[in-house]
Write a protein that holds these residues in place. Structure first.
Motif, PDB file in Angstrom:
ATOM      1  N   ARG A 131       0.838  -1.198   0.000  1.00 39.59           N
ATOM      2  CA  ARG A 131       0.000   0.000   0.000  1.00 39.59           C
ATOM      3  C   ARG A 131       0.880   1.258   0.000  1.00 39.59           C
ATOM      4  O   ARG A 131       0.637   2.191  -0.765  1.00 39.59           O
ATOM      5  N   ARG A 132       1.912   1.292   0.857  1.00 41.03           N
ATOM      6  CA  ARG A 132       2.806   2.457   0.900  1.00 41.03           C
ATOM      7  C   ARG A 132       3.508   2.655  -0.445  1.00 41.03           C
ATOM      8  O   ARG A 132       3.659   3.775  -0.919  1.00 41.03           O
ATOM      9  N   ALA A 133       3.915   1.568  -1.076  1.00 43.53           N
ATOM     10  CA  ALA A 133       4.581   1.668  -2.377  1.00 43.53           C
ATOM     11  C   ALA A 133       3.621   2.209  -3.440  1.00 43.53           C
ATOM     12  O   ALA A 133       4.001   3.034  -4.273  1.00 43.53           O
ATOM     13  N   THR A 134       2.362   1.754  -3.391  1.00 42.00           N
ATOM     14  CA  THR A 134       1.355   2.237  -4.346  1.00 42.00           C
ATOM     15  C   THR A 134       1.057   3.715  -4.107  1.00 42.00           C
ATOM     16  O   THR A 134       0.987   4.503  -5.048  1.00 42.00           O
ATOM     17  N   GLU A 135       0.911   4.104  -2.843  1.00 45.66           N
ATOM     18  CA  GLU A 135       0.675   5.518  -2.515  1.00 45.66           C
ATOM     19  C   GLU A 135       1.828   6.382  -3.006  1.00 45.66           C
ATOM     20  O   GLU A 135       1.606   7.457  -3.580  1.00 45.66           O
ATOM     21  N   ALA A 136       3.048   5.920  -2.788  1.00 41.94           N
ATOM     22  CA  ALA A 136       4.223   6.672  -3.232  1.00 41.94           C
ATOM     23  C   ALA A 136       4.238   6.804  -4.754  1.00 41.94           C
ATOM     24  O   ALA A 136       4.548   7.874  -5.290  1.00 41.94           O
ATOM     25  N   ARG A 137       3.891   5.733  -5.455  1.00 38.88           N
ATOM     26  CA  ARG A 137       3.841   5.767  -6.927  1.00 38.88           C
ATOM     27  C   ARG A 137       2.779   6.756  -7.401  1.00 38.88           C
ATOM     28  O   ARG A 137       3.001   7.530  -8.340  1.00 38.88           O
ATOM     29  N   ILE A 138       1.621   6.759  -6.737  1.00 40.96           N
ATOM     30  CA  ILE A 138       0.550   7.700  -7.090  1.00 40.96           C
ATOM     31  C   ILE A 138       1.016   9.132  -6.836  1.00 40.96           C
ATOM     32  O   ILE A 138       0.827  10.014  -7.685  1.00 40.96           O
ATOM     33  N   LEU A 139       1.633   9.383  -5.676  1.00 34.19           N
ATOM     34  CA  LEU A 139       2.105  10.739  -5.362  1.00 34.19           C
ATOM     35  C   LEU A 139       3.180  11.195  -6.341  1.00 34.19           C
ATOM     36  O   LEU A 139       3.179  12.357  -6.773  1.00 34.19           O
ATOM     37  N   ASP A 140       4.099  10.308  -6.711  1.00 31.50           N
ATOM     38  CA  ASP A 140       5.129  10.668  -7.693  1.00 31.50           C
ATOM     39  C   ASP A 140       4.497  11.047  -9.027  1.00 31.50           C
ATOM     40  O   ASP A 140       4.873  12.046  -9.652  1.00 31.50           O
ATOM     41  N   SER A 141       3.531  10.262  -9.461  1.00 29.15           N
ATOM     42  CA  SER A 141       2.839  10.556 -10.728  1.00 29.15           C
ATOM     43  C   SER A 141       2.071  11.869 -10.626  1.00 29.15           C
ATOM     44  O   SER A 141       2.072  12.674 -11.561  1.00 29.15           O
ATOM     45  N   ALA A 142       1.418  12.082  -9.487  1.00 25.85           N
ATOM     46  CA  ALA A 142       0.662  13.323  -9.289  1.00 25.85           C
ATOM     47  C   ALA A 142       1.589  14.532  -9.315  1.00 25.85           C
ATOM     48  O   ALA A 142       1.283  15.550  -9.953  1.00 25.85           O
ATOM     49  N   ARG A 143       2.746  14.440  -8.645  1.00 26.23           N
ATOM     50  CA  ARG A 143       3.701  15.557  -8.646  1.00 26.23           C
ATOM     51  C   ARG A 143       4.123  15.907 -10.068  1.00 26.23           C
ATOM     52  O   ARG A 143       4.179  17.076 -10.441  1.00 26.23           O
ATOM     53  N   GLU A 144       4.446  14.892 -10.844  1.00 23.78           N
ATOM     54  CA  GLU A 144       4.872  15.128 -12.230  1.00 23.78           C
ATOM     55  C   GLU A 144       3.776  15.828 -13.025  1.00 23.78           C
ATOM     56  O   GLU A 144       4.041  16.801 -13.733  1.00 23.78           O
ATOM     57  N   LEU A 145       2.551  15.324 -12.922  1.00 25.85           N
ATOM     58  CA  LEU A 145       1.458  15.901 -13.708  1.00 25.85           C
ATOM     59  C   LEU A 145       1.062  17.290 -13.215  1.00 25.85           C
ATOM     60  O   LEU A 145       0.825  18.188 -14.024  1.00 25.85           O
ATOM     61  N   PHE A 146       0.984  17.489 -11.889  1.00 27.16           N
ATOM     62  CA  PHE A 146       0.662  18.815 -11.369  1.00 27.16           C
ATOM     63  C   PHE A 146       1.751  19.816 -11.749  1.00 27.16           C
ATOM     64  O   PHE A 146       1.466  20.969 -12.057  1.00 27.16           O
ATOM     65  N   ALA A 147       3.017  19.385 -11.737  1.00 26.68           N
ATOM     66  CA  ALA A 147       4.123  20.270 -12.113  1.00 26.68           C
ATOM     67  C   ALA A 147       4.046  20.638 -13.592  1.00 26.68           C
ATOM     68  O   ALA A 147       4.322  21.771 -13.979  1.00 26.68           O
ATOM     69  N   GLU A 148       3.654  19.684 -14.411  1.00 29.93           N
ATOM     70  CA  GLU A 148       3.585  19.911 -15.857  1.00 29.93           C
ATOM     71  C   GLU A 148       2.334  20.685 -16.263  1.00 29.93           C
ATOM     72  O   GLU A 148       2.396  21.596 -17.085  1.00 29.93           O
ATOM     73  N   LYS A 149       1.175  20.340 -15.662  1.00 31.71           N
ATOM     74  CA  LYS A 149      -0.103  20.879 -16.143  1.00 31.71           C
ATOM     75  C   LYS A 149      -0.814  21.807 -15.168  1.00 31.71           C
ATOM     76  O   LYS A 149      -1.774  22.453 -15.552  1.00 31.71           O
ATOM     77  N   GLY A 150      -0.404  21.826 -13.903  1.00 28.01           N
ATOM     78  CA  GLY A 150      -1.116  22.609 -12.899  1.00 28.01           C
ATOM     79  C   GLY A 150      -2.320  21.847 -12.369  1.00 28.01           C
ATOM     80  O   GLY A 150      -2.650  20.751 -12.827  1.00 28.01           O
ATOM     81  N   PHE A 151      -2.977  22.440 -11.381  1.00 29.08           N
ATOM     82  CA  PHE A 151      -4.090  21.776 -10.709  1.00 29.08           C
ATOM     83  C   PHE A 151      -5.285  21.569 -11.641  1.00 29.08           C
ATOM     84  O   PHE A 151      -5.852  20.483 -11.728  1.00 29.08           O
ATOM     85  N   GLU A 152      -5.691  22.612 -12.323  1.00 27.39           N
ATOM     86  CA  GLU A 152      -6.920  22.569 -13.137  1.00 27.39           C
ATOM     87  C   GLU A 152      -6.880  21.521 -14.241  1.00 27.39           C
ATOM     88  O   GLU A 152      -7.866  20.854 -14.496  1.00 27.39           O
ATOM     89  N   ARG A 153      -5.740  21.379 -14.902  1.00 23.37           N
ATOM     90  CA  ARG A 153      -5.665  20.496 -16.069  1.00 23.37           C
ATOM     91  C   ARG A 153      -5.223  19.071 -15.744  1.00 23.37           C
ATOM     92  O   ARG A 153      -5.139  18.235 -16.634  1.00 23.37           O
ATOM     93  N   THR A 154      -4.930  18.801 -14.484  1.00 26.06           N
ATOM     94  CA  THR A 154      -4.557  17.441 -14.084  1.00 26.06           C
ATOM     95  C   THR A 154      -5.803  16.710 -13.622  1.00 26.06           C
ATOM     96  O   THR A 154      -6.575  17.239 -12.829  1.00 26.06           O
ATOM     97  N   THR A 155      -6.010  15.508 -14.120  1.00 21.68           N
ATOM     98  CA  THR A 155      -7.188  14.727 -13.738  1.00 21.68           C
ATOM     99  C   THR A 155      -6.776  13.502 -12.917  1.00 21.68           C
ATOM    100  O   THR A 155      -5.646  13.026 -13.019  1.00 21.68           O
TER     101      THR A 155
END
Length: 196
Positions: free
Chosen positions: A12-36
Motif C-alpha cells: 500500500r505504501r509503495a502504491t501511494e508513493a507511486r501515485i504521489l510521484d505521478s501526481a507531482r509530475e502531472l501537477f508540475a507539468e499541467k497545474g491543478f486545473e488540467r490534471t485529472t
C-alpha cells in the motif's frame, strides 16, 4: 533464492508513493486545473478508484503531493544570511522538486494553491525577518528579499526566460548579492549612488 514477500502495508505504501510521484509530475507539468485523477491513475498504473480510495479527492491528492517545508535559516550575521539565501536560490535554479513546481504553476489559477503558497511564503518571510539584524521594517525587508528570490525562480524555472536560463547560478547570485545585502543589512549599511 526467493525474495521476501512484501506485506500488504508495504505494498500500500509503495502504491501511494507511486501515485504521489505521478501526481507531482502531472501537477508540475499541467497545474491543478488540467490534471485529472484519471491521468494520475494511468501514470501510476492503478485504477482511478484506488486513487480516490487512498486520497479521497483531487484536492487532498494535490495537498499531499506538494508538501514541502523550507529549510530554517541558521545565519548569525548579515553576510552569512545573504550567503544562505543566495545558496538556496542556487539550489532552486538547479531545479525545484516537482511538488514545488506544481504549487507554483497552480497558484495563479487555484485559490487553495494560492493560499498554500501564501502560507509557505509567510513562514519564509517570518524566518528571514527573525534572522535579520536589528533593522527598521524587518517584515517588509524580509518580504522584499523572499519575493525577489521567488521572482527570479519563476523567471528561470517556469517562464524559462533566456537571459536567466543562459546565466550560471553563481553569476545570478553575484549580481543579486548587493541588493539582497542592502535589504538584509542594517539601515545605512549600503552606500547608494543616490546618496552621492
Amino acid at each position: 533464492m526467493s525474495t521476501p514477500r512484501q506485506s500488504r502495508a508495504d505494498r500500500r505504501r509503495a502504491t501511494e508513493a507511486r501515485i504521489l510521484d505521478s501526481a507531482r509530475e502531472l501537477f508540475a507539468e499541467k497545474g491543478f486545473e488540467r490534471t485529472t485523477i484519471r491521468a494520475v491513475a494511468a501514470a501510476a498504473s492503478v485504477d482511478p478508484a484506488l486513487v480516490m480510495q487512498y486520497f479521497g479527492s483531487k484536492r487532498e491528492l494535490f495537498s499531499q503531493a506538494v508538501q514541502a517545508f523550507p529549510a530554517p535559516l541558521t545565519a548569525t550575521d548579515t553576510d552569512a544570511l545573504v550567503d544562505q539565501l543566495l545558496a538556496s536560490l542556487g539550489l532552486k535554479l538547479g531545479g525545484l522538486p516537482e511538488g514545488t513546481l506544481a504549487m507554483m504553476r497552480s497558484m495563479l489559477t487555484d485559490q487553495a494553491a494560492a493560499d498554500h503558497v501564501r502560507l509557505t511564503l509567510g513562514r519564509q518571510i517570518d524566518g528571514v525577518g527573525a534572522a535579520l539584524p536589528a533593522a527598521e521594517d524587518p517584515e517588509l525587508r524580509a518580504a522584499l528579499v523572499v519575493t525577489t528570490l521567488l521572482g527570479v525562480t519563476i523567471g528561470h524555472q517556469l517562464l524559462g526566460l533566456a537571459s536567466l536560463r543562459g546565466a550560471p547560478a553563481d553569476r545570478i547570485s553575484a549580481l543579486l548579492r548587493p541588493a539582497i545585502k542592502a535589504l538584509a543589512g542594517p539601515p545605512g549599511a549600503c552606500i547608494c549612488l543616490a546618496d552621492r
